[in-house]
Write an enzyme that holds these catalytic residues in place. Sequence first.
Site, PDB file in Angstrom:
ATOM      1  N   GLU A  94       0.832  -1.193   0.000  1.00  0.00           N
ATOM      2  CA  GLU A  94       0.000   0.000   0.000  1.00  0.00           C
ATOM      3  C   GLU A  94       0.870   1.247   0.000  1.00  0.00           C
ATOM      4  O   GLU A  94       1.941   1.268   0.613  1.00  0.00           O
ATOM      5  CB  GLU A  94      -0.925  -0.014   1.222  1.00  0.00           C
ATOM      6  CG  GLU A  94      -1.947  -1.146   1.108  1.00  0.00           C
ATOM      7  CD  GLU A  94      -2.866  -1.290   2.311  1.00  0.00           C
ATOM      8  OE1 GLU A  94      -3.945  -1.870   2.126  1.00  0.00           O
ATOM      9  OE2 GLU A  94      -2.517  -0.861   3.422  1.00  0.00           O
ATOM     10  N   CYS A 107       3.616   8.560   0.922  1.00  0.00           N
ATOM     11  CA  CYS A 107       4.098   7.618   1.942  1.00  0.00           C
ATOM     12  C   CYS A 107       4.209   6.264   1.252  1.00  0.00           C
ATOM     13  O   CYS A 107       3.201   5.697   0.817  1.00  0.00           O
ATOM     14  CB  CYS A 107       3.109   7.580   3.104  1.00  0.00           C
ATOM     15  SG  CYS A 107       3.530   6.338   4.340  1.00  0.00           S
ATOM     16  N   CYS A 114       6.267  -7.166   6.861  1.00  0.00           N
ATOM     17  CA  CYS A 114       7.344  -6.640   7.701  1.00  0.00           C
ATOM     18  C   CYS A 114       7.831  -7.731   8.636  1.00  0.00           C
ATOM     19  O   CYS A 114       7.047  -8.540   9.117  1.00  0.00           O
ATOM     20  CB  CYS A 114       6.828  -5.451   8.522  1.00  0.00           C
ATOM     21  SG  CYS A 114       8.140  -4.559   9.391  1.00  0.00           S
ATOM     22  N   CYS A 118       6.442  -4.756  15.989  1.00  0.00           N
ATOM     23  CA  CYS A 118       5.990  -3.659  16.841  1.00  0.00           C
ATOM     24  C   CYS A 118       4.519  -3.906  17.180  1.00  0.00           C
ATOM     25  O   CYS A 118       3.698  -4.081  16.275  1.00  0.00           O
ATOM     26  CB  CYS A 118       6.165  -2.325  16.120  1.00  0.00           C
ATOM     27  SG  CYS A 118       7.856  -2.044  15.569  1.00  0.00           S
ATOM     28  N   CYS A 121       1.448  -1.875  15.596  1.00  0.00           N
ATOM     29  CA  CYS A 121       1.419  -1.631  14.150  1.00  0.00           C
ATOM     30  C   CYS A 121       0.723  -2.769  13.412  1.00  0.00           C
ATOM     31  O   CYS A 121       1.067  -3.940  13.598  1.00  0.00           O
ATOM     32  CB  CYS A 121       2.850  -1.468  13.630  1.00  0.00           C
ATOM     33  SG  CYS A 121       2.919  -1.170  11.851  1.00  0.00           S
ATOM     34  N   CYS A 339      -0.724   6.076   9.696  1.00  0.00           N
ATOM     35  CA  CYS A 339       0.476   5.388  10.200  1.00  0.00           C
ATOM     36  C   CYS A 339       0.083   4.104  10.919  1.00  0.00           C
ATOM     37  O   CYS A 339      -0.766   4.114  11.799  1.00  0.00           O
ATOM     38  CB  CYS A 339       1.180   6.218  11.262  1.00  0.00           C
ATOM     39  SG  CYS A 339       1.985   7.661  10.683  1.00  0.00           S
TER      40      CYS A 339
HETATM   41  N1  SAH Z   1       9.518   0.510   9.733  1.00  0.00           N
HETATM   42  C1  SAH Z   1       9.594   1.936   9.693  1.00  0.00           C
HETATM   43  C2  SAH Z   1       8.554   2.612   8.822  1.00  0.00           C
HETATM   44  C3  SAH Z   1       7.118   2.151   8.934  1.00  0.00           C
HETATM   45  S1  SAH Z   1       6.149   2.676  10.294  1.00  0.00           S
HETATM   46  C4  SAH Z   1       9.560   2.488  11.094  1.00  0.00           C
HETATM   47  O1  SAH Z   1       9.405   1.717  12.034  1.00  0.00           O
HETATM   48  O2  SAH Z   1       9.760   3.686  11.267  1.00  0.00           O
HETATM   49  C5  SAH Z   1       5.843   4.382  10.114  1.00  0.00           C
HETATM   50  C6  SAH Z   1       5.525   5.086  11.423  1.00  0.00           C
HETATM   51  O3  SAH Z   1       4.208   4.777  11.916  1.00  0.00           O
HETATM   52  C7  SAH Z   1       6.470   4.688  12.523  1.00  0.00           C
HETATM   53  O4  SAH Z   1       6.876   5.808  13.242  1.00  0.00           O
HETATM   54  C8  SAH Z   1       5.598   3.805  13.396  1.00  0.00           C
HETATM   55  O5  SAH Z   1       6.084   3.708  14.684  1.00  0.00           O
HETATM   56  C9  SAH Z   1       4.277   4.502  13.296  1.00  0.00           C
HETATM   57  N2  SAH Z   1       3.142   3.678  13.687  1.00  0.00           N
HETATM   58  C10 SAH Z   1       3.028   2.337  13.594  1.00  0.00           C
HETATM   59  N3  SAH Z   1       1.825   1.942  14.045  1.00  0.00           N
HETATM   60  C11 SAH Z   1       1.153   3.049  14.414  1.00  0.00           C
HETATM   61  C12 SAH Z   1      -0.161   3.289  14.920  1.00  0.00           C
HETATM   62  N4  SAH Z   1      -1.021   2.306  15.114  1.00  0.00           N
HETATM   63  N5  SAH Z   1      -0.519   4.575  15.180  1.00  0.00           N
HETATM   64  C13 SAH Z   1       0.341   5.596  14.934  1.00  0.00           C
HETATM   65  N6  SAH Z   1       1.583   5.425  14.454  1.00  0.00           N
HETATM   66  C14 SAH Z   1       1.985   4.165  14.200  1.00  0.00           C
END
Ligand code: SAH
Length: 349
Positions: A94, A107, A114, A118, A121, A339
């Site tokens: 996406e 973006c 992945c 985390c 996420c 995000c």
């Molecule tokens: N792997 C990379 C890029 C993808 S995530 C990274 O970890 O930075 C992009 C951003 O979205 C990251 O800052 C991540 O921590 C944030 N993110 C992930 N899940 C989220 C959520 N549910 N709400 C808000 N931000 C989130």
Amino acid sequence: MSAVKKDIRSLSPDHLKQYLLDLGEPAFRVRQIEEWVWRRSCKDFSEMSNIPKDLREKLEDAFSIHQIIVDDLQRSTDGTIKNGVKLHDGRVVESVLIPTDKRITACISSQVGCSLDCHFCATANLPRMRNLNAEEIYDQVVTIKQQAEHYFQRPLTNIVYMGMGEPLLNYANVLKSIDKITADEGLNMAARRITVSTVGIAKMMKKFADDNPRCNLALSLHSARNEVRETIMPITKSNPIELLREALLYWYQKTEKKVTFEYVIWKGINDAPEDIKALVKLCQQVPSKVNIIEYNPIGDERFKMADKAVIDNYINALGEIGVVAKVRQSRGQDIDAACGQLANKNAAS
Ligand code: SAH
């Protein structure tokens, strides 16, 4: 089974040059072909009007030019567009167009799925299937650039590697995509408009600093305390704050650019005074800015956005040491484009 032809863009300029020299072609053809396949996003060798017909046919026999296809486009009430992008092998990633008053940001994804875990996420629920190659990353940018012009009559201004996947775990392809986005024979965009966001892999951050493609670095921090960060981002066990701090100081020394810390504040997880203190301390040590991101729910009850008063406490404490902290409003939540919400929900595969 017939062999799948290589995308001509997967060749380095040196390899392409050698290939053409072996065919007895002059060296200037490299530049001509590179402009067709990158700058003009040409997908059909027969359209390369300044290339002799017999060479076009040889190229056609030897190579392909893969195409990505937007097979699902959703528009949010706030203008955000989410693309479900099908790759040549049928896999789906996406990418998102985010319009604001001043900017249009793309973006983009760097991996299918992945490998990180985390807990907050949604992409973490998808296994990592494969890395995207440079042309697949580049083509997402081209698609969003065209959408910016088509839907908004405005140019694409910024690119963030914040879609699916961990860019620093697909390092060579990400670097090549940045090279082509910024190159004259590519999109000719300024590197300072590009931000690579990482979960925090110290060794790769240092390598990125050494290669210094002149773009920005963001670190998904979320907690400056190992004991807290470990519980939500398991990568912290192998990459604790001390290692990240050292890598960020190295980054600053090499690039003279401040890192941006991305930070979500959750109730009962990182909303205590100690959490604020730890972030303040890290910001005192590392030249940095802070983006406080609104939490986008992914259906896990453990995560709830903290109270506004706590967010204000964070902002005030950072303000006292002269660190700029901005709250980033969530965009595209209604279509799961924000995000952390990218999870191929609508994809058939
Ligand atoms: N792997 C990379 C890029 C993808 S995530 C990274 O970890 O930075 C992009 C951003 O979205 C990251 O800052 C991540 O921590 C944030 N993110 C992930 N899940 C989220 C959520 N549910 N709400 C808000 N931000 C989130």
